[in-house]
Design a protein around this motif. Structure first.
Motif, PDB file in Angstrom:
ATOM      1  N   SER B 143       8.881  19.859  26.715  1.00 35.77           N
ATOM      2  CA  SER B 143       9.513  19.682  28.632  1.00 35.77           C
ATOM      3  C   SER B 143      10.362  18.590  28.626  1.00 35.77           C
ATOM      4  O   SER B 143      11.135  18.276  29.391  1.00 35.77           O
ATOM      5  N   ARG B 144      10.049  17.680  27.670  1.00 26.52           N
ATOM      6  CA  ARG B 144      10.984  16.237  27.657  1.00 26.52           C
ATOM      7  C   ARG B 144      12.306  16.510  27.522  1.00 26.52           C
ATOM      8  O   ARG B 144      13.216  15.735  28.219  1.00 26.52           O
ATOM      9  N   ILE B 145      12.990  17.358  26.326  1.00 27.13           N
ATOM     10  CA  ILE B 145      14.282  17.735  26.303  1.00 27.13           C
ATOM     11  C   ILE B 145      14.216  18.622  27.546  1.00 27.13           C
ATOM     12  O   ILE B 145      15.638  17.796  27.907  1.00 27.13           O
ATOM     13  N   GLU B 146      14.255  19.418  28.199  1.00 31.64           N
ATOM     14  CA  GLU B 146      14.663  19.951  29.167  1.00 31.64           C
ATOM     15  C   GLU B 146      14.338  18.964  30.333  1.00 31.64           C
ATOM     16  O   GLU B 146      15.642  18.962  31.249  1.00 31.64           O
ATOM     17  N   PHE B 147      13.733  17.478  30.703  1.00 35.32           N
ATOM     18  CA  PHE B 147      13.685  16.409  31.521  1.00 35.32           C
ATOM     19  C   PHE B 147      14.990  16.622  31.616  1.00 35.32           C
ATOM     20  O   PHE B 147      16.490  15.866  32.222  1.00 35.32           O
ATOM     21  N   LEU B 180       9.605  -2.078  12.965  1.00 30.47           N
ATOM     22  CA  LEU B 180      10.101  -0.727  12.696  1.00 30.47           C
ATOM     23  C   LEU B 180       9.371  -0.191  13.956  1.00 30.47           C
ATOM     24  O   LEU B 180       8.139   0.283  14.034  1.00 30.47           O
ATOM     25  N   VAL B 181      10.115   0.755  13.799  1.00 34.08           N
ATOM     26  CA  VAL B 181       9.592   1.842  14.712  1.00 34.08           C
ATOM     27  C   VAL B 181       9.435   3.801  14.248  1.00 34.08           C
ATOM     28  O   VAL B 181      10.616   4.089  13.703  1.00 34.08           O
ATOM     29  N   CYS B 182       8.062   4.488  14.529  1.00 34.57           N
ATOM     30  CA  CYS B 182       8.213   5.385  13.781  1.00 34.57           C
ATOM     31  C   CYS B 182       7.560   6.657  14.499  1.00 34.57           C
ATOM     32  O   CYS B 182       7.580   6.632  15.999  1.00 34.57           O
ATOM     33  N   GLY B 183       8.484   8.132  14.847  1.00 31.41           N
ATOM     34  CA  GLY B 183       8.413   8.487  15.964  1.00 31.41           C
ATOM     35  C   GLY B 183       8.631  10.388  15.309  1.00 31.41           C
ATOM     36  O   GLY B 183       9.419  10.746  14.730  1.00 31.41           O
ATOM     37  N   ASN B 184       8.613  11.223  16.361  1.00 30.27           N
ATOM     38  CA  ASN B 184       9.136  12.492  16.356  1.00 30.27           C
ATOM     39  C   ASN B 184      10.611  12.522  16.351  1.00 30.27           C
ATOM     40  O   ASN B 184      11.330  11.753  17.250  1.00 30.27           O
ATOM     41  N   THR B 185      11.100  13.762  15.947  1.00 32.26           N
ATOM     42  CA  THR B 185      12.979  13.486  16.293  1.00 32.26           C
ATOM     43  C   THR B 185      13.554  13.039  17.664  1.00 32.26           C
ATOM     44  O   THR B 185      14.000  12.684  18.260  1.00 32.26           O
ATOM     45  N   VAL B 186      12.093  14.025  18.691  1.00 35.00           N
ATOM     46  CA  VAL B 186      12.569  14.024  19.775  1.00 35.00           C
ATOM     47  C   VAL B 186      12.246  12.840  20.562  1.00 35.00           C
ATOM     48  O   VAL B 186      12.680  12.461  21.348  1.00 35.00           O
ATOM     49  N   MET B 187      11.225  11.819  20.312  1.00 26.54           N
ATOM     50  CA  MET B 187      10.840  10.718  19.936  1.00 26.54           C
ATOM     51  C   MET B 187      11.951   9.703  19.872  1.00 26.54           C
ATOM     52  O   MET B 187      12.436   9.090  20.406  1.00 26.54           O
ATOM     53  N   HIS B 188      12.679   9.796  18.579  1.00 26.16           N
ATOM     54  CA  HIS B 188      13.799   8.909  18.285  1.00 26.16           C
ATOM     55  C   HIS B 188      15.116   9.261  18.615  1.00 26.16           C
ATOM     56  O   HIS B 188      15.610   8.136  19.277  1.00 26.16           O
ATOM     57  N   HIS B 189      15.296  10.419  19.285  1.00 25.96           N
ATOM     58  CA  HIS B 189      16.063  10.559  20.022  1.00 25.96           C
ATOM     59  C   HIS B 189      16.351  10.230  21.124  1.00 25.96           C
ATOM     60  O   HIS B 189      17.582   9.823  21.635  1.00 25.96           O
ATOM     61  N   LEU B 190      15.457  10.056  21.946  1.00 25.67           N
ATOM     62  CA  LEU B 190      15.462   9.495  23.809  1.00 25.67           C
ATOM     63  C   LEU B 190      15.790   8.792  23.951  1.00 25.67           C
ATOM     64  O   LEU B 190      15.901   7.353  24.397  1.00 25.67           O
ATOM     65  N   PHE B 191      14.639   7.869  22.475  1.00 20.80           N
ATOM     66  CA  PHE B 191      14.762   6.082  22.566  1.00 20.80           C
ATOM     67  C   PHE B 191      16.049   5.614  21.958  1.00 20.80           C
ATOM     68  O   PHE B 191      16.750   4.557  22.429  1.00 20.80           O
ATOM     69  N   CYS B 192      16.808   6.556  21.186  1.00 21.17           N
ATOM     70  CA  CYS B 192      18.074   5.813  20.261  1.00 21.17           C
ATOM     71  C   CYS B 192      19.758   6.900  21.832  1.00 21.17           C
ATOM     72  O   CYS B 192      20.372   5.882  21.499  1.00 21.17           O
ATOM     73  N   GLU B 194      20.328   9.379  21.461  1.00 24.06           N
ATOM     74  CA  GLU B 194      21.297  10.359  20.999  1.00 24.06           C
ATOM     75  C   GLU B 194      20.732  11.606  22.110  1.00 24.06           C
ATOM     76  O   GLU B 194      19.507  12.026  22.975  1.00 24.06           O
ATOM     77  N   SER B 195      21.743  12.761  21.572  1.00 22.11           N
ATOM     78  CA  SER B 195      21.712  13.965  22.456  1.00 22.11           C
ATOM     79  C   SER B 195      20.558  14.932  22.035  1.00 22.11           C
ATOM     80  O   SER B 195      20.246  15.179  20.723  1.00 22.11           O
ATOM     81  N   VAL B 196      19.813  15.560  23.057  1.00 18.42           N
ATOM     82  CA  VAL B 196      18.908  16.248  22.747  1.00 18.42           C
ATOM     83  C   VAL B 196      18.632  17.468  22.647  1.00 18.42           C
ATOM     84  O   VAL B 196      18.436  18.531  22.078  1.00 18.42           O
ATOM     85  N   GLU B 197      20.547  17.527  23.773  1.00 16.67           N
ATOM     86  CA  GLU B 197      20.922  19.121  22.870  1.00 16.67           C
ATOM     87  C   GLU B 197      20.710  20.291  21.568  1.00 16.67           C
ATOM     88  O   GLU B 197      19.984  21.462  22.228  1.00 16.67           O
ATOM     89  N   VAL B 202      17.836  26.584  18.622  1.00 14.29           N
ATOM     90  CA  VAL B 202      17.262  27.603  17.402  1.00 14.29           C
ATOM     91  C   VAL B 202      19.614  27.245  16.604  1.00 14.29           C
ATOM     92  O   VAL B 202      20.213  27.273  17.303  1.00 14.29           O
ATOM     93  N   PRO B 203      19.189  26.396  16.158  1.00 13.26           N
ATOM     94  CA  PRO B 203      18.188  25.964  14.827  1.00 13.26           C
ATOM     95  C   PRO B 203      17.726  24.666  15.021  1.00 13.26           C
ATOM     96  O   PRO B 203      16.955  24.283  13.634  1.00 13.26           O
ATOM     97  N   PHE B 204      18.016  24.071  16.372  1.00 11.23           N
ATOM     98  CA  PHE B 204      17.235  23.020  16.333  1.00 11.23           C
ATOM     99  C   PHE B 204      17.295  21.639  15.085  1.00 11.23           C
ATOM    100  O   PHE B 204      16.739  20.855  14.966  1.00 11.23           O
ATOM    101  N   ALA B 205      18.631  21.656  15.033  1.00 10.64           N
ATOM    102  CA  ALA B 205      19.350  21.230  14.231  1.00 10.64           C
ATOM    103  C   ALA B 205      20.091  19.661  14.652  1.00 10.64           C
ATOM    104  O   ALA B 205      20.917  20.009  14.984  1.00 10.64           O
ATOM    105  N   SER B 206      19.591  18.896  14.183  1.00  9.53           N
ATOM    106  CA  SER B 206      20.782  17.599  14.865  1.00  9.53           C
ATOM    107  C   SER B 206      21.405  16.909  14.446  1.00  9.53           C
ATOM    108  O   SER B 206      20.682  16.384  12.905  1.00  9.53           O
ATOM    109  N   PRO B 207      22.456  16.591  14.212  1.00  9.66           N
ATOM    110  CA  PRO B 207      23.093  15.509  13.403  1.00  9.66           C
ATOM    111  C   PRO B 207      22.889  14.237  13.610  1.00  9.66           C
ATOM    112  O   PRO B 207      23.178  13.271  12.596  1.00  9.66           O
TER     113      PRO B 207
END
Lengths: 213, 480
Positions: B143-147, B180-192, B194-197, B202-207
């Protein structure tokens, strides 16, 4: 005389081997294929669906029943083809582009088949073009779209748009389903129907088939 | 034991309650009924959406949907089920002494943990916890990605602002050389930013999985030097799991071990110093009490243990709801007593079963548990097979997170969430924050550890795997 009640029970209990052998016995004894379908298989899957809806059955039991039903249907296929018996309707079904989850879609496909429909299952991650090709080639009158992720729901809209642009939208009824999908969403994207679970998808398809006939 | 809050009319309840920790699982669309609160005093008119989501009895008992609520004048609400303890970790790790202070951040989908660390001694000098402010726009990563796709940039600004304020408060005027910050891929992308698109289909592969460096100044974080977002493994498996592997020593172990983080997005890794396979599996929030009719987090008022002669309630007061460990206990006990069949069916399906006070579990709740435990058990099973191991080839299982801390291992075995044979099970606590701190305190080895782990790590996309789907369905059943 083969026991139609026994075949119904075997399917309900998910006993694929017994369902297969009972069907073969019945054929050998000259039971009409359509009688087998209408008096054993359809009632069995209707009952399995009913039990699922009242929470007596869960996904595993429903899948096992669907497998047993498929096993029973297998020896009947050549006979059905020979008699030229018409299916209740033709359904093209698939999980939309971007989404790989297909347990729910498989359930709907099996129940539709058990309900007497001819089902063309395109699998998961299906592009709008694949749906268009399948409808064009099969002459299907129903398209069923599944999605499990909120983020792949827009693919449902895209698929319906593509059907419009291909000039096929008026030839088919489109039904949608999957955990995040709601009636409201179905209305928004211009689907003809929505069902909350697999058994009610069959009821919906029957309504569509009735109205199309 | 109830926690009452008085709120003024006028300002939307959703805004006021969010600040108090009430979650809006569907992002406030009134679709899920997950943001229930109980009206104690005052008036909140019942809306059509509330009628859809709640029963007559519940409405009569004062339950309302926070996302739809408009208070008429001042109201008093019970928000007990939203109070939660956030797991931190201050255990010792080895230190390469250096001057000054640093910090580690566990950037979770639901919760945030900030620890300020003395780089000389390795001691944690202050800890702050909080809720991820993105939570009001949806409780899970999807739902965060969608938002974010609909409102680009909003979530990025929210999280950078919230963490910056927490870091400043925890630092208390100390300069922080490194964070140092750790988090799942979506948290990482949203902080940075980066596009969560790419993570939306599928295949849920971010560059953009790699580690990212920021200067404190560019984030608007005063008194902070370098900020590093640790790199992700693939799919949704992020640096929180990688840090967890460091914490439980998988990168150095010769025996194969497993680490399972049983949050909303279950993340699992199986491996040793030679090779690691990992996956994420959408287990759903049942282990955190989500999607369970009377479910709640493991806070005061939650039933966390169930035995034949009674229930244990956190905090000792009256039972308000049930958390994940209580749910697992209850179903394990009922399986033994024949009240729940291995198929998951209640012997008497029509009636919910009462546990304590008003707290009860229904057939639908057991079904939610079946889905969650089926996904986790199938995920572990599949990764084990990918490693070419027999079922008993895993030498230990580490359970990260709050649920892993509270759950009774015997009950988890009984319902088939954990393997039936007696593999040692270790409660790993907040292994993400511990592992991140270990990395902060070993600057000379950090790169080698992370590169080594990432280089040996294989991400398995479970949804794409036919074998997984089969195993998932099989594992929905309970063992006999």
């Amino acid at each position: 005389m083969a026991d139609l009640e026994e075949l119904r029970e075997a399917i309900l209990n998910g006993d694929a081997r017994r369902a297969d052998s009972l069907t073969r016995e019945a054929i050998a004894q000259g039971v009409e294929p359509l009688a087998l379908i209408n008096q054993s298989m359809v009632p069995a899957m209707d009952e399995a669906g009913r039990r699922f809806e009242c929470e007596e059955y869960f996904v595993p039991e429903l899948l096992l029943a669907a497998r047993a039903m498929k096993a029973a249907l297998e020896p009947l296929r050549p006979l059905l083809a020979a008699t030229g018996a018409r299916a209740a309707g033709k359904v093209v079904i698939g999980t939309v582009k971007g989404d790989l989850h297909d347990i729910g879609k498989n359930l709907v496909a099996s129940l539709l088949e058990g309900g007497g429909f001819e089902v063309i299952d395109l699998g998961a991650d299906v592009s709008p073009q694949k749906f268009i090709d399948a409808v064009t080639n099969s002459g299907a009158n129903i398209v069923a779209l599944s999605a499990l992720l909120t983020v792949t729901m827009p693919s449902m809209r895209n698929t319906i748009e593509a059907l419009k642009q291909a000039g096929l939208r008026d030839r088919v009824k489109v039904m949608v389903g999957g955990a995040p999908v709601t009636q409201q969403f179905a209305d928004q994207i211009g689907a003809d129907g929505y069902s909350e679970n697999a058994p009610s998808a069959v009821a919906l398809a029957r309504r569509f088939a009735g109205s199309a006939a | 034991m109830a926690e009452f809050v008085r709120l003024a009319g006028g300002r939307a309840l959703q805004d006021q309650l969010f600040e108090l920790g009430v979650e809006f699982p569907c992002g406030g669309a009134s679709a899920c009924g997950g943001c229930r609160v109980r009206l104690i005093d005052g008036e909140i008119p019942v809306t059509e959406g509330m009628r859809d989501a709640l029963s007559e009895d519940e409405l009569a008992a004062g339950w309302r949907l926070a996302c739809q609520g408009q208070a008429v004048g001042t109201v008093t609400l019970d928000i007990e089920q939203w109070s939660a303890k956030i797991l931190t970790d201050e255990s010792k790790v080895s230190v390469e002494p250096a001057e000054g202070f640093g910090a580690v951040i566990d950037l979770g989908t639901t919760t945030l943990v900030v620890e300020v660390v003395d780089l000389e001694t390795g001691d944690v000098v202050s800890v702050l916890t909080g809720l991820n402010p993105q939570g009001r726009h949806g409780s899970d990563v999807m739902s965060r990605i969608e938002f974010d796709l609909r409102h680009p940039g909003v979530l990025t600004a929210l999280i950078r602002g919230a963490l910056g304020a927490m870091v400043a408060q925890a630092a208390g005027g100390r300069l922080l050389r490194e964070v140092l910050v750790c988090g799942n891929t979506v948290m990482h992308h949203l902080f940075c930013g980066e596009s969560v698109e790419p993570l939306s289909h599928v295949p849920f592969a971010s560059p953009a999985l790699g580690a990212r460096l920021f200067d404190g100044v560019e984030l608007g974080w005063n008194g902070v030097g370098r900020v590093t977002l640790l790199g992700c493994a693939g799919g949704f498996v992020g640096s929180d799991l990688i840090a967890g592997l460091v914490a439980c020593g998988m990168h150095e172990a010769s025996a194969v071990m497993a680490l399972m983080d049983l949050g909303t997005n279950g993340e699992i890794a199986v491996g040793n110093r030679e090779r690691v396979v990992c996956a994420s599996t959408a287990a759903g929030p049942a282990f955190e009490g989500g999607r369970i009719r009377m479910g709640m987090r493991a806070g005061d008022g939650a039933i966390d243990r169930v035995e034949r002669d009674g229930c244990h309630v956190i905090g000792g007061g009256a039972a308000v709801g049930i958390c994940g460990s209580g749910l697992v206990d209850a179903v394990a006990m009922w399986l033994d007593m024949g009240i729940v069949a291995p198929s998951g069916r209640f012997a008497d399906a029509a009636k919910p079963r009462r546990l304590a006070g008003d707290v009860e579990l229904s057939q639908a709740d057991v079904r939610e548990l079946q889905l969650a435990k089926g996904a986790i058990a199938a995920g572990l099973d599949l990764l084990r097979r990918r490693m070419g191991l027999e079922p008993d080839g895993i030498s230990s299982i580490h359970l990260a997170g709050a649920f892993g801390n509270y759950v009774r291992v015997a009950s988890a075995r009984r319902i088939g969430l954990l393997p039936a044979w007696d593999v040692p099970v270790v409660a790993a606590g907040n292994s993400a924050v511990r592992g991140t701190r270990a990395l902060l305190l070993s600057p000379s080895r950090r790169e080698a550890i992370l590169d080594g782990l990432l280089g040996r790590m294989e991400h398995v996309e479970l949804a794409a795997d036919a074998e997984f789907q089969e195993a998932f369905v099989e594992n929905m059943l309970f063992p006999r």
